[in-house]
Design an enzyme around this catalytic site. Sequence first.
Site, short mmCIF file in Angstrom:
data_model
loop_
_atom_site.label_atom_id
_atom_site.label_comp_id
_atom_site.label_asym_id
_atom_site.label_seq_id
_atom_site.Cartn_x
_atom_site.Cartn_y
_atom_site.Cartn_z
CG HIS A 228 -11.45 0.75 100.52
ND1 HIS A 228 -11.51 0.79 101.90
CD2 HIS A 228 -12.49 1.48 100.07
CE1 HIS A 228 -12.56 1.51 102.27
NE2 HIS A 228 -13.18 1.93 101.17
NE ARG A 334 -12.65 9.26 96.49
CZ ARG A 334 -11.39 9.43 96.90
NH1 ARG A 334 -10.42 8.73 96.35
NH2 ARG A 334 -11.10 10.28 97.84
NE ARG A 390 -15.70 7.49 91.02
CZ ARG A 390 -14.73 6.81 91.62
NH1 ARG A 390 -13.58 6.65 91.00
NH2 ARG A 390 -14.89 6.32 92.84
CD GLU A 518 -12.43 4.45 85.62
OE1 GLU A 518 -11.98 4.06 86.71
OE2 GLU A 518 -13.52 5.04 85.51
N GLY A 542 -8.14 8.46 85.46
CA GLY A 542 -8.13 7.71 86.72
C GLY A 542 -6.96 6.76 86.71
CB THR A 543 -3.32 7.43 86.95
OG1 THR A 543 -3.39 8.18 88.17
CG2 THR A 543 -3.26 8.37 85.76
CG ASN A 544 -5.56 5.24 91.88
OD1 ASN A 544 -4.44 5.71 91.78
ND2 ASN A 544 -6.41 5.63 92.80
CG ASP A 545 -9.66 1.52 88.54
OD1 ASP A 545 -9.02 0.98 89.47
OD2 ASP A 545 -10.90 1.68 88.58
CB CYS A 607 -8.98 12.31 89.70
SG CYS A 607 -9.78 10.98 88.77
#
Length: 657
Positions: A228, A334, A390, A518, A542-545, A607
């Site tokens: 975060h 977001r 989103r 994701e 959503g490549t982070n998740d 994103c």
Amino acid sequence: NIQAMVFGNMGPTSATGVAFTRNPSTGAKQLYGEFLVNAQGEDVVAGIRTPQPLTEAARKEAGETAPSLETLMPETFGELTRIFDLLERHYRDMQDIEFTVQEGTLWMLQTRAGKRTTAAAFRIAVELAEEGILSREEALMRIEPGALDQLLHPTIDPDAEKRIIATGLPASPGAAAGEIVFDSDEAEALKAQGRSIILVRIETSPEDIHGMHAAAGIVTARGGMTSHAAVVARGMGRPCVCGASALKIDMAAGTLMANGRTFRKGDLITIDGTAGEIIVGAVPMRQPELSGDFATIMSWADGVRRLGVRANADTPRDAEAALSFGAEGIGLCRTEHMFFEEDRILAMREMICATDEAGRRKALAKILPMQRADFKQLFEIMGERPVTIRLLDPPLHEFLPHEDREIAAVAQALGISPATLKARVTELHEFNPMLGFRGCRLAIRYPEITEMQARAIFEAAVAASKRTGKSVTPEVMIPLVAYRTEYDLLARVIRETARAVEAESGTKLSYLIGTMIELPRAALKAAEIATGEDGAEFFSFGTNDLTQTCIGLSRDDAAPILASYEEKAIFEVDPFVSIDRDGVGELVAIGTERGRKVNPDLKIGICGEHGGDPRSVAFCHETGLDYVSCSPFRVPVARLAAAQAAISSNAAARDKD
């Protein structure tokens, strides 16, 4: 090979020197270097004698009394100038040269491409192209996209003394100095007094947003490159060091222990988010400066790249910053970040604590005008550019207080007992929130949340279009979809709300509905999700998740694992920084191929934070995505990286032919 031995220490007609064909600090086309009469090369660099400037202009600027080479040996200087130009044109780059003069005869010892600052790299690339030495595409390939951070953020003076007390992950580039503060409310109060502060937390949560806005820089003891703190700091353009596990933070006592020393609230520290360093005291810095050469390179890049570049922007300030850096739209807004403002968090908590739908709708009615105003501002700023919004994604417990003191205050404001609020906090607690009650799962249980957000989006689009006279086409994104039925249930709510707004406003709406990919299942079932007239109209990876769910690695707890995995060469690079091509990348490629097979017009982008990583941008180009979206301050990096990916791809295609 037989080589002549030459000597610069043969008397007053001999010398030795080092020179750059252009100024390595500024890139200016001027000889830059020094020499010594009657000396060998090691004498120049050893510092035993004070070298003399090559040019008369440099001598005057430095206030030197010793003669320049231009004055002392004019014929040699003229020949040197001619050879420098010849070498630069031959090697097609700024050169770093060593030379010796032996009894009036000039000898060239070596030449190589010269090191330069990022600002100099821009100027040299532009001027070499304008002089016809390089093509524009070659000039673009001469600049390292990642080095742009030196131009966009403050940096620590390379000559400054640094007493490093701890290191962590370089989560967000730039440098900042300020007083240590452990509490976000206090950070906001001190900022209002005009003081520079560094917010130090064990880890941050959405409740810390106001403190992060107030801070000059952020430090956390936990968390990774997509935690975060890291994501929010990059979006704000704040330097941030995450995962500094050597820090021992005692929030109650207001102390920070590091490297055997104890620091207290109010002590001065400096952080270098580019290097991941935490330093004692206030260290001298260099402020960023953007030149006309930067704009030239960016315009050339835009003329070459195929990939679109958008920004992740949650606020009007983010959107304006994104436009200033050349973003072509918003790829991720977001909405949850909008709920943490002081004037609206109470209404959000009222909604969460409501015991029935009527209570939730009553609270949502208070939030609606706030959300509508937020979206209207974004649409007005972005004009006809795309804006992807989103829907609410994080679990509800993130919006609730967890400490007894805060619980008591919030309970009083809501008109409920502390016990009731505490029970709701306990009820919403999850062992693994990232895979829990969030995203579309939350909206399926409480569709009135989606209804309120969709209404806010569409009413804002109508209002913004009337005010600006421009067409507004919002892109509504449903998060965490794994099944087509999930998508259909919420898309139906969105379409019904759109029809209601159209009837009330007398305006025909233009909008798209899509989903965030994701979860691995969503990538594998992309054809199912995108098929038919009512299927998803766009995908945003959503490549982070997706990295978390593909690898099974929590981005917030990854730091110690990453360290050992990189040491053992299991990971070549942190997969949260640069996309894992063989695993996560294959899921992106599969999802893209299968989605486009049933809908050739499917708009696809990413994103996650990978959208600002040059290697990941190259992957997105190769995979055929339409755009990348990244933090506003990473937009120039993505623009240049996208251009370089296009140039490399075109060159490879020509080689095949």
